[in-house]
Design a protein around this motif. Structure first.
Motif, PDB file in Angstrom:
ATOM      1  N   LEU A  60       0.829  -1.203   0.000  1.00 40.77           N
ATOM      2  CA  LEU A  60       0.000   0.000   0.000  1.00 40.77           C
ATOM      3  C   LEU A  60       0.863   1.251   0.000  1.00 40.77           C
ATOM      4  O   LEU A  60       0.656   2.173  -0.795  1.00 40.77           O
ATOM      5  N   LEU A  61       1.874   1.280   0.875  1.00 39.48           N
ATOM      6  CA  LEU A  61       2.771   2.434   0.947  1.00 39.48           C
ATOM      7  C   LEU A  61       3.556   2.615  -0.341  1.00 39.48           C
ATOM      8  O   LEU A  61       3.713   3.745  -0.821  1.00 39.48           O
ATOM      9  N   SER A  62       4.022   1.533  -0.943  1.00 40.65           N
ATOM     10  CA  SER A  62       4.796   1.664  -2.179  1.00 40.65           C
ATOM     11  C   SER A  62       3.934   2.217  -3.311  1.00 40.65           C
ATOM     12  O   SER A  62       4.403   3.019  -4.113  1.00 40.65           O
ATOM     13  N   GLY A  63       2.678   1.825  -3.373  1.00 36.44           N
ATOM     14  CA  GLY A  63       1.778   2.371  -4.380  1.00 36.44           C
ATOM     15  C   GLY A  63       1.495   3.844  -4.158  1.00 36.44           C
ATOM     16  O   GLY A  63       1.508   4.650  -5.097  1.00 36.44           O
ATOM     17  N   LEU A  64       1.256   4.216  -2.898  1.00 40.14           N
ATOM     18  CA  LEU A  64       0.986   5.622  -2.584  1.00 40.14           C
ATOM     19  C   LEU A  64       2.204   6.501  -2.822  1.00 40.14           C
ATOM     20  O   LEU A  64       2.096   7.586  -3.404  1.00 40.14           O
ATOM     21  N   VAL A  65       3.371   6.043  -2.385  1.00 38.68           N
ATOM     22  CA  VAL A  65       4.599   6.826  -2.565  1.00 38.68           C
ATOM     23  C   VAL A  65       4.905   6.995  -4.052  1.00 38.68           C
ATOM     24  O   VAL A  65       5.252   8.089  -4.509  1.00 38.68           O
ATOM     25  N   SER A  66       4.753   5.935  -4.816  1.00 41.66           N
ATOM     26  CA  SER A  66       5.042   6.008  -6.250  1.00 41.66           C
ATOM     27  C   SER A  66       4.039   6.903  -6.970  1.00 41.66           C
ATOM     28  O   SER A  66       4.418   7.721  -7.812  1.00 41.66           O
ATOM     29  N   GLY A  67       2.766   6.766  -6.655  1.00 42.67           N
ATOM     30  CA  GLY A  67       1.743   7.579  -7.303  1.00 42.67           C
ATOM     31  C   GLY A  67       1.846   9.047  -6.948  1.00 42.67           C
ATOM     32  O   GLY A  67       1.857   9.922  -7.822  1.00 42.67           O
ATOM     33  N   LEU A  68       1.939   9.333  -5.658  1.00 35.25           N
ATOM     34  CA  LEU A  68       2.023  10.729  -5.233  1.00 35.25           C
ATOM     35  C   LEU A  68       3.370  11.349  -5.583  1.00 35.25           C
ATOM     36  O   LEU A  68       3.455  12.542  -5.869  1.00 35.25           O
ATOM     37  N   GLY A  69       4.415  10.538  -5.583  1.00 36.06           N
ATOM     38  CA  GLY A  69       5.729  11.043  -5.995  1.00 36.06           C
ATOM     39  C   GLY A  69       5.743  11.489  -7.443  1.00 36.06           C
ATOM     40  O   GLY A  69       6.470  12.410  -7.816  1.00 36.06           O
ATOM     41  N   SER A  70       4.908  10.869  -8.259  1.00 33.33           N
ATOM     42  CA  SER A  70       4.850  11.260  -9.664  1.00 33.33           C
ATOM     43  C   SER A  70       4.286  12.673  -9.829  1.00 33.33           C
ATOM     44  O   SER A  70       4.701  13.398 -10.729  1.00 33.33           O
ATOM     45  N   THR A  71       3.372  13.081  -8.959  1.00 29.44           N
ATOM     46  CA  THR A  71       2.855  14.456  -9.049  1.00 29.44           C
ATOM     47  C   THR A  71       3.938  15.455  -8.647  1.00 29.44           C
ATOM     48  O   THR A  71       4.050  16.515  -9.245  1.00 29.44           O
ATOM     49  N   GLY A  72       4.723  15.096  -7.639  1.00 28.68           N
ATOM     50  CA  GLY A  72       5.831  15.964  -7.248  1.00 28.68           C
ATOM     51  C   GLY A  72       6.879  16.074  -8.329  1.00 28.68           C
ATOM     52  O   GLY A  72       7.435  17.146  -8.577  1.00 28.68           O
ATOM     53  N   MET A  73       7.161  14.975  -9.004  1.00 29.05           N
ATOM     54  CA  MET A  73       8.137  14.985 -10.096  1.00 29.05           C
ATOM     55  C   MET A  73       7.640  15.843 -11.252  1.00 29.05           C
ATOM     56  O   MET A  73       8.403  16.581 -11.862  1.00 29.05           O
ATOM     57  N   HIS A  74       6.351  15.775 -11.535  1.00 35.64           N
ATOM     58  CA  HIS A  74       5.780  16.611 -12.592  1.00 35.64           C
ATOM     59  C   HIS A  74       5.987  18.080 -12.260  1.00 35.64           C
ATOM     60  O   HIS A  74       6.383  18.873 -13.114  1.00 35.64           O
ATOM     61  N   GLN A  75       5.731  18.464 -11.026  1.00 37.24           N
ATOM     62  CA  GLN A  75       5.904  19.857 -10.624  1.00 37.24           C
ATOM     63  C   GLN A  75       7.374  20.270 -10.681  1.00 37.24           C
ATOM     64  O   GLN A  75       7.694  21.393 -11.070  1.00 37.24           O
ATOM     65  N   LEU A  76       8.276  19.369 -10.309  1.00 36.31           N
ATOM     66  CA  LEU A  76       9.702  19.666 -10.371  1.00 36.31           C
ATOM     67  C   LEU A  76      10.135  19.921 -11.808  1.00 36.31           C
ATOM     68  O   LEU A  76      10.829  20.906 -12.091  1.00 36.31           O
ATOM     69  N   PHE A  77       9.734  19.058 -12.730  1.00 36.28           N
ATOM     70  CA  PHE A  77      10.059  19.257 -14.144  1.00 36.28           C
ATOM     71  C   PHE A  77       9.439  20.533 -14.677  1.00 36.28           C
ATOM     72  O   PHE A  77      10.066  21.282 -15.422  1.00 36.28           O
ATOM     73  N   LYS A  78       8.200  20.794 -14.306  1.00 29.92           N
ATOM     74  CA  LYS A  78       7.502  21.993 -14.783  1.00 29.92           C
ATOM     75  C   LYS A  78       8.240  23.260 -14.337  1.00 29.92           C
ATOM     76  O   LYS A  78       8.469  24.171 -15.129  1.00 29.92           O
ATOM     77  N   GLN A  79       8.636  23.314 -13.069  1.00 21.88           N
ATOM     78  CA  GLN A  79       9.358  24.482 -12.575  1.00 21.88           C
ATOM     79  C   GLN A  79      10.731  24.598 -13.217  1.00 21.88           C
ATOM     80  O   GLN A  79      11.192  25.693 -13.511  1.00 21.88           O
ATOM     81  N   PHE A  80      11.395  23.472 -13.452  1.00 20.29           N
ATOM     82  CA  PHE A  80      12.705  23.490 -14.091  1.00 20.29           C
ATOM     83  C   PHE A  80      12.597  24.011 -15.521  1.00 20.29           C
ATOM     84  O   PHE A  80      13.385  24.849 -15.948  1.00 20.29           O
ATOM     85  N   ILE A  81      11.600  23.532 -16.252  1.00 18.51           N
ATOM     86  CA  ILE A  81      11.429  23.953 -17.650  1.00 18.51           C
ATOM     87  C   ILE A  81      11.019  25.420 -17.716  1.00 18.51           C
ATOM     88  O   ILE A  81      11.546  26.183 -18.529  1.00 18.51           O
ATOM     89  N   GLU A  82      10.085  25.837 -16.865  1.00 16.29           N
ATOM     90  CA  GLU A  82       9.653  27.236 -16.872  1.00 16.29           C
ATOM     91  C   GLU A  82      10.784  28.169 -16.447  1.00 16.29           C
ATOM     92  O   GLU A  82      10.911  29.263 -16.965  1.00 16.29           O
ATOM     93  N   HIS A  83      11.622  27.724 -15.540  1.00 16.09           N
ATOM     94  CA  HIS A  83      12.770  28.530 -15.098  1.00 16.09           C
ATOM     95  C   HIS A  83      13.746  28.721 -16.246  1.00 16.09           C
ATOM     96  O   HIS A  83      14.273  29.817 -16.453  1.00 16.09           O
ATOM     97  N   ASP A  84      13.992  27.650 -17.030  1.00 13.54           N
ATOM     98  CA  ASP A  84      14.900  27.743 -18.173  1.00 13.54           C
ATOM     99  C   ASP A  84      14.376  28.676 -19.246  1.00 13.54           C
ATOM    100  O   ASP A  84      15.126  29.400 -19.878  1.00 13.54           O
ATOM    101  N   THR A  85      13.070  28.682 -19.484  1.00 15.36           N
ATOM    102  CA  THR A  85      12.509  29.533 -20.534  1.00 15.36           C
ATOM    103  C   THR A  85      12.482  30.993 -20.095  1.00 15.36           C
ATOM    104  O   THR A  85      12.522  31.889 -20.937  1.00 15.36           O
ATOM    105  N   LYS A  86      12.411  31.263 -18.802  1.00 12.04           N
ATOM    106  CA  LYS A  86      12.395  32.640 -18.315  1.00 12.04           C
ATOM    107  C   LYS A  86      13.777  33.308 -18.462  1.00 12.04           C
ATOM    108  O   LYS A  86      13.886  34.498 -18.595  1.00 12.04           O
ATOM    109  N   GLU A  87      14.830  32.495 -18.385  1.00 15.87           N
ATOM    110  CA  GLU A  87      16.191  33.057 -18.470  1.00 15.87           C
ATOM    111  C   GLU A  87      16.594  33.352 -19.902  1.00 15.87           C
ATOM    112  O   GLU A  87      17.531  34.083 -20.137  1.00 15.87           O
ATOM    113  N   THR A  88      15.943  32.810 -20.886  1.00 16.43           N
ATOM    114  CA  THR A  88      16.335  32.991 -22.275  1.00 16.43           C
ATOM    115  C   THR A  88      15.798  34.246 -22.872  1.00 16.43           C
ATOM    116  O   THR A  88      14.950  34.890 -22.535  1.00 16.43           O
TER     117      THR A  88
END
Length: 88
Positions: A60-88
């Protein structure tokens, strides 16, 4: 928080990341606040499926950690990509 790393299932993590992204981009009627719940439930389902339909607190914990971790990873990538486009 590092102890949660042992409960992450890469396959479940990747599937939840892709499904969450697809829901966010292609299904306009779904409010963003529901996406973490959807991927958390999907993560639990996938973890139980991978384990041969056995349910334990660890699975149960592995499913929850993996599923919810994917939303955090999406936000991390989104902020990284948006940060790169703002500097250009």
């Amino acid at each position: 928080m590092e102890f949660l790393n042992q409960f992450t299932l890469p396959v479940v993590f990747g599937i939840c990341l892709c499904i969450g992204y697809t829901i966010k981009k292609w299904i306009a009627d779904v409010d963003n606040k529901y996406i973490p719940t959807v991927v958390a439930l999907l993560g639990v389902f996938l973890a139980v499926w991978i384990s041969g339909w056995k349910l334990s607190p660890e699975i149960l914990l592995s499913g929850l950690v993996s599923g919810l971790g994917s939303t955090g990873m999406h936000q991390l990538f989104k902020q990284f990509i948006e940060h790169d486009t703002k500097e250009t």
